[in-house]
Design a protein around this motif. Structure first.
Motif, mmCIF file in Angstrom:
data_model
loop_
_atom_site.group_PDB
_atom_site.id
_atom_site.type_symbol
_atom_site.label_atom_id
_atom_site.label_comp_id
_atom_site.label_asym_id
_atom_site.label_seq_id
_atom_site.Cartn_x
_atom_site.Cartn_y
_atom_site.Cartn_z
ATOM 1 N N VAL A 19 0.837 -1.210 0.000
ATOM 2 C CA VAL A 19 0.000 0.000 0.000
ATOM 3 C C VAL A 19 0.870 1.258 0.000
ATOM 4 N N ILE A 20 1.909 1.259 0.825
ATOM 5 C CA ILE A 20 2.816 2.415 0.886
ATOM 6 C C ILE A 20 3.490 2.635 -0.473
ATOM 7 N N ALA A 21 3.914 1.534 -1.107
ATOM 8 C CA ALA A 21 4.539 1.642 -2.439
ATOM 9 C C ALA A 21 3.563 2.232 -3.442
ATOM 10 N N PHE A 22 2.298 1.825 -3.361
ATOM 11 C CA PHE A 22 1.287 2.360 -4.267
ATOM 12 C C PHE A 22 1.118 3.865 -4.061
ATOM 13 N N MET A 23 1.025 4.285 -2.805
ATOM 14 C CA MET A 23 0.823 5.709 -2.515
ATOM 15 C C MET A 23 2.009 6.546 -2.975
ATOM 16 N N ILE A 24 3.223 6.057 -2.713
ATOM 17 C CA ILE A 24 4.421 6.793 -3.131
ATOM 18 C C ILE A 24 4.483 6.901 -4.652
ATOM 19 N N SER A 25 4.093 5.837 -5.337
ATOM 20 C CA SER A 25 4.151 5.818 -6.803
ATOM 21 C C SER A 25 3.123 6.746 -7.435
ATOM 22 N N TRP A 26 1.906 6.766 -6.891
ATOM 23 C CA TRP A 26 0.811 7.482 -7.525
ATOM 24 C C TRP A 26 0.601 8.907 -6.993
ATOM 25 N N LEU A 27 1.128 9.213 -5.822
ATOM 26 C CA LEU A 27 0.903 10.549 -5.255
ATOM 27 C C LEU A 27 1.480 11.672 -6.114
ATOM 28 N N PRO A 28 2.720 11.552 -6.645
ATOM 29 C CA PRO A 28 3.241 12.639 -7.497
ATOM 30 C C PRO A 28 2.351 12.920 -8.702
ATOM 31 N N TYR A 29 1.878 11.861 -9.361
ATOM 32 C CA TYR A 29 1.012 12.055 -10.532
ATOM 33 C C TYR A 29 -0.311 12.708 -10.128
ATOM 34 N N SER A 30 -0.900 12.264 -9.023
ATOM 35 C CA SER A 30 -2.187 12.820 -8.580
ATOM 36 C C SER A 30 -2.062 14.298 -8.234
ATOM 37 N N ILE A 31 -0.994 14.654 -7.531
ATOM 38 C CA ILE A 31 -0.782 16.054 -7.157
ATOM 39 C C ILE A 31 -0.488 16.895 -8.400
ATOM 40 N N ASP A 32 0.357 16.353 -9.289
ATOM 41 C CA ASP A 32 0.694 17.078 -10.516
ATOM 42 C C ASP A 32 -0.550 17.338 -11.363
ATOM 43 N N SER A 33 -1.432 16.348 -11.485
ATOM 44 C CA SER A 33 -2.661 16.523 -12.266
ATOM 45 C C SER A 33 -3.544 17.600 -11.664
ATOM 46 N N LEU A 34 -3.628 17.612 -10.336
ATOM 47 C CA LEU A 34 -4.462 18.604 -9.648
ATOM 48 C C LEU A 34 -3.892 20.010 -9.832
ATOM 49 N N VAL A 35 -2.595 20.149 -9.615
ATOM 50 C CA VAL A 35 -1.937 21.460 -9.752
ATOM 51 C C VAL A 35 -2.028 21.944 -11.193
ATOM 52 N N ASP A 36 -1.786 21.034 -12.132
ATOM 53 C CA ASP A 36 -1.798 21.384 -13.546
ATOM 54 C C ASP A 36 -3.158 21.928 -13.987
ATOM 55 N N ALA A 37 -4.226 21.266 -13.566
ATOM 56 C CA ALA A 37 -5.568 21.660 -13.993
ATOM 57 C C ALA A 37 -5.952 23.036 -13.453
ATOM 58 N N PHE A 38 -5.500 23.354 -12.236
ATOM 59 C CA PHE A 38 -5.896 24.623 -11.613
ATOM 60 C C PHE A 38 -4.885 25.741 -11.847
ATOM 61 N N MET A 39 -3.719 25.400 -12.428
ATOM 62 C CA MET A 39 -2.700 26.413 -12.689
ATOM 63 C C MET A 39 -2.463 26.633 -14.175
ATOM 64 N N GLY A 40 -3.340 26.100 -15.012
ATOM 65 C CA GLY A 40 -3.232 26.360 -16.446
ATOM 66 C C GLY A 40 -2.279 25.456 -17.180
ATOM 67 N N PHE A 41 -2.120 24.209 -16.734
ATOM 68 C CA PHE A 41 -1.294 23.215 -17.422
ATOM 69 C C PHE A 41 0.138 23.721 -17.640
ATOM 70 N N ILE A 42 0.791 23.994 -16.518
ATOM 71 C CA ILE A 42 2.131 24.599 -16.553
ATOM 72 C C ILE A 42 3.252 23.566 -16.416
ATOM 73 N N THR A 43 2.906 22.315 -16.152
ATOM 74 C CA THR A 43 3.936 21.301 -15.905
ATOM 75 C C THR A 43 4.733 21.010 -17.172
ATOM 76 N N PRO A 44 6.073 21.074 -17.107
ATOM 77 C CA PRO A 44 6.890 20.692 -18.278
ATOM 78 C C PRO A 44 6.654 19.234 -18.639
ATOM 79 N N ALA A 45 6.827 18.938 -19.923
ATOM 80 C CA ALA A 45 6.533 17.584 -20.419
ATOM 81 C C ALA A 45 7.359 16.520 -19.705
ATOM 82 N N TYR A 46 8.650 16.826 -19.418
ATOM 83 C CA TYR A 46 9.500 15.795 -18.808
ATOM 84 C C TYR A 46 9.086 15.500 -17.371
ATOM 85 N N ILE A 47 8.574 16.522 -16.662
ATOM 86 C CA ILE A 47 8.078 16.303 -15.296
ATOM 87 C C ILE A 47 6.841 15.403 -15.332
ATOM 88 N N TYR A 48 5.959 15.692 -16.284
ATOM 89 C CA TYR A 48 4.755 14.877 -16.436
ATOM 90 C C TYR A 48 5.116 13.421 -16.730
#
Length: 345
Positions: free
Chosen positions: A264-293
């Motif tokens: 479970v911990i491995a799952f959370m660590i793996s998926w948390l960056p993507y979940s946070i990035d998607s949330l930030v990206d949607a509310f900040m105008g899709f500012i994430t660089p392609a390589y970070i995504y």
């Protein structure tokens, strides 16, 4: 004049002869080969590692229990990620082009989301299973039966597939972002732009089950600690055989809960960056660089390859099962009844 005309001549397109083709920005040969090796290794491990997990649990009768059936179904979800998602995402990530058609792009995205949520639902049900097993190990077999496990497995597959199909095949995910979506999805592109409402729903759908798992596993380890102290204080002297049996069962369930807690911990660590990035990206105008995504996406994908490694490190029965399968002993008639556990409880 020469300055203005040189960029177009150097410009690479995904489809050179097609109007409206996406611009291709591939990596140079050395990084390209390295990325193919890294991503390909993840896909191979996700496919064959999870196939070993499923084969082990379905073949050996000793593993026919509610918990192991949930683990096998979780491995099926991870196997599907390795087969239907990772290879195509690998080409898209390295080549910066989608060569598999627009229809398959939608199907690929649908599978990506569905298998992710399927894994999450399986892990949530496994945490409930472990909570009951550790809290009251003697009553557990009557509460979490194979029938209950089958219902949990059905829910873990049906709901994610219905949700992802409804979102991506109806097109509601990009309401209000049609112009941006059209601009990104040129010929040879497969970029999904999700509006704020659906990103928020996705994030909450990830966060709520995750919080449930954190609460349950926190309680599991508190109970396990209390049980360990109780056994230590009694010292095991003069205990009735029923108490000794209960102590051994509790110890076994705690060990299983610990391993699945790591999963479970491995799952959370793996998926948390993507979940946070998607949330930030949607509310900040899709500012994430392609390589970070891409880093966030592949961290999430690699979770499907990690679970078999966790089982191999912490489950002695899985190590024994692998040896039997790889050595070919699995084809013997008596192999399904082999004892995979060093301790009998």
């Amino acid at each position: 004049m020469s300055t203005n005309s040189s960029p177009p001549s150097a410009l690479q397109l995904c489809y050179e002869q097609v109007n409206g083709s996406c611009v291709k920005t591939p990596y140079s040969p050395a990084p390209r080969a390295l990325l193919y090796a890294v991503f390909g290794a993840g896909a191979v491990l996700a496919v064959f590692g999870n196939l070993l997990v499923v084969t082990s649990i379905l073949h050996f009768r000793q593993l026919h229990s509610p918990t192991h059936f949930l683990i096998a179904s979780l491995a099926c979800a991870d196997f599907c990620v390795g087969v239907a998602v990772m290879p195509f995402s690998m080409v898209r990530s390295v080549e910066s082009c989608w060569y598999f058609g627009r229809s398959f792009c939608t199907f690929h995205t649908c599978c990506d989301v569905a298998f992710c949520y399927s894994s999450l639902f399986h892990l949530c049900f496994i945490s409930i299973d472990r909570y009951i097993a550790v809290s009251d190990p003697l009553i557990y077999p009557t509460k979490f039966t194979v029938s209950v496990s089958r219902v949990c497995i059905a829910v873990s597959w049906i709901l994610p597939l219905l949700y992802s199909g409804a979102v991506f095949y109806t097109g509601v995910y990009d309401d209000g972002l049609e112009e941006l979506s059209d601009a990104l999805n040129c010929v040879g592109g497969c970029q999904v732009v999700v509006n704020q409402n659906w990103v928020l729903i996705d994030f909450l759908s990830f966060l709520i089950p995750t919080l449930v798992m954190i609460v349950l596993y926190s309680h599991i380890f508190l109970v396990a600690r209390h049980q360990a102290k109780k056994i230590e204080n009694t010292g095991g002297k003069g205990r009735p055989s029923s108490e000794s049996y209960k102590a051994r069962v509790a110890k076994r369930e705690r060990k299983a809960a610990k391993t699945l807690g790591i999963t479970v911990i491995a799952f959370m660590i793996s998926w948390l960056p993507y979940s946070i990035d998607s949330l930030v990206d949607a509310f900040m105008g899709f500012i994430t660089p392609a390589y970070i995504y891409e880093i966030c996406v592949w961290c999430a994908y690699y979770n499907s390859a990690m679970n078999p490694l966790i089982y191999a490190l912490f489950y002695p029965w899985f190590k024994k099962a692998i040896k039997v399968i790889i050595s070919g002993q699995v084809f013997k008639n008596s192999s399904s009844t082999m004892n995979l556990f060093s301790e009998q409880v």
